[in-house]
Design an enzyme around this catalytic site. Sequence first.
Site, PDB file in Angstrom:
ATOM      1  N   TYR A 198     -20.050   5.784  -7.211  1.00 50.27           N
ATOM      2  CA  TYR A 198     -19.605   6.691  -8.275  1.00 50.27           C
ATOM      3  C   TYR A 198     -20.062   6.184  -9.644  1.00 50.27           C
ATOM      4  CZ  TYR A 198     -16.312   9.616  -5.555  1.00 50.27           C
ATOM      5  OH  TYR A 198     -15.739  10.508  -4.689  1.00 50.27           O
ATOM      6  N   PHE A 227       4.367   4.170   3.291  1.00 49.35           N
ATOM      7  CA  PHE A 227       4.402   2.933   2.521  1.00 49.35           C
ATOM      8  C   PHE A 227       4.250   1.780   3.499  1.00 49.35           C
ATOM      9  CE2 PHE A 227       7.221  -0.163  -0.023  1.00 49.35           C
ATOM     10  CZ  PHE A 227       6.153  -0.569  -0.807  1.00 49.35           C
ATOM     11  N   LYS A 228       3.248   0.934   3.263  1.00 51.63           N
ATOM     12  CA  LYS A 228       3.012  -0.209   4.132  1.00 51.63           C
ATOM     13  C   LYS A 228       3.028  -1.483   3.300  1.00 51.63           C
ATOM     14  CE  LYS A 228      -0.131   2.316   7.235  1.00 51.63           C
ATOM     15  NZ  LYS A 228      -1.490   2.315   7.824  1.00 51.63           N
ATOM     16  N   ASN A 239       0.234   8.584   0.101  1.00 49.39           N
ATOM     17  CA  ASN A 239       0.835   9.876  -0.206  1.00 49.39           C
ATOM     18  C   ASN A 239       2.068  10.159   0.641  1.00 49.39           C
ATOM     19  OD1 ASN A 239      -0.913  11.059  -2.264  1.00 49.39           O
ATOM     20  ND2 ASN A 239      -2.508  10.951  -0.700  1.00 49.39           N
ATOM     21  N   ASP A 251      -7.536   3.782  -2.536  1.00 44.98           N
ATOM     22  CA  ASP A 251      -7.425   3.599  -1.088  1.00 44.98           C
ATOM     23  C   ASP A 251      -8.797   3.573  -0.429  1.00 44.98           C
ATOM     24  OD1 ASP A 251      -7.709   6.276  -1.835  1.00 44.98           O
ATOM     25  OD2 ASP A 251      -6.461   7.037  -0.201  1.00 44.98           O
ATOM     26  N   ASP A 299       0.862  -1.187   0.000  1.00 46.57           N
ATOM     27  CA  ASP A 299       0.000   0.000   0.000  1.00 46.57           C
ATOM     28  C   ASP A 299       0.898   1.236   0.000  1.00 46.57           C
ATOM     29  OD1 ASP A 299      -1.854   2.033   0.472  1.00 46.57           O
ATOM     30  OD2 ASP A 299      -2.071   1.540   2.604  1.00 46.57           O
ATOM     31  N   LEU A 300       0.978   1.900  -1.149  1.00 44.55           N
ATOM     32  CA  LEU A 300       1.817   3.087  -1.297  1.00 44.55           C
ATOM     33  C   LEU A 300       0.929   4.324  -1.225  1.00 44.55           C
ATOM     34  CD1 LEU A 300       4.591   4.306  -1.850  1.00 44.55           C
ATOM     35  CD2 LEU A 300       4.222   3.894  -4.291  1.00 44.55           C
TER      36      LEU A 300
END
Length: 242
Positions: free
Chosen positions: A91, A13-14, A10, A100, A7-8
């Site tokens: 949406y 980074f995980k 803003n 995210d 998970d990158l």
Amino acid sequence: MSEWLFDLGNSRFKYAPLDGTRAGDVQAWAHGAEAMDTAALSALPSGKVAHVASVAAAGLTERVLASLRTRFEQVRVVRTAAACAGVRIAYADPSRFGVDRFLALLGARGDAPVLVAGVGTALTIDVLDADGQHHGGRIAASPTTMREALHARAVQLPPTGGAYAELANDTDDALTSGCDGAAVALIERSLQHAARTLGMPVRLLVHGGGAPPLLPLLPTAEFRAALVLDGLATWATHSAAP
């Protein structure tokens, strides 16, 4: 571990191994807007499949993907879908719904309605009913971003520091109280609206690096530090090639 989740965001980074249908032990570090430390990239794990979600700048995303391609047989990049794992996005154009937020909803999906609040660079709020239908949401500046914006426009206002008080009697405390209070008020208003709209109580899940300071002000909230990675695990499980 043969499959890993990345998970990158803003600013953080995980990554974690895929452990069944959930994320395993999470590792994380901060990064710059356009770059990541070479030593951090060299420390990434290797395996069979890397499942990647990114909302970071394009250049940084591509650098991380290039590094992962040297370590994994396959690199799969998640994109927001109109529907996945019982979740249906509100949406009209799902590609405009942040990945995210999409993954956080997958991670939050259960048998009860839920409001998901993500506190990072932005404050994001999304409502999901018990049937998995997304009812839309909001995006605002997070408390950290509010403080930084105020400091950028008025340098005498410090970008950090202070403690929350309902009515503060010094500037640092007033800034923290105003910015944290604004975020909490938006979450509470959204939670009240969701409960009225759905006609039942709504669970509150909070995630993101900026969430912990808000938790004392949100007594009903449940903090899920790995919510996006758990959602990525759900996506990986449901979208795997046959």
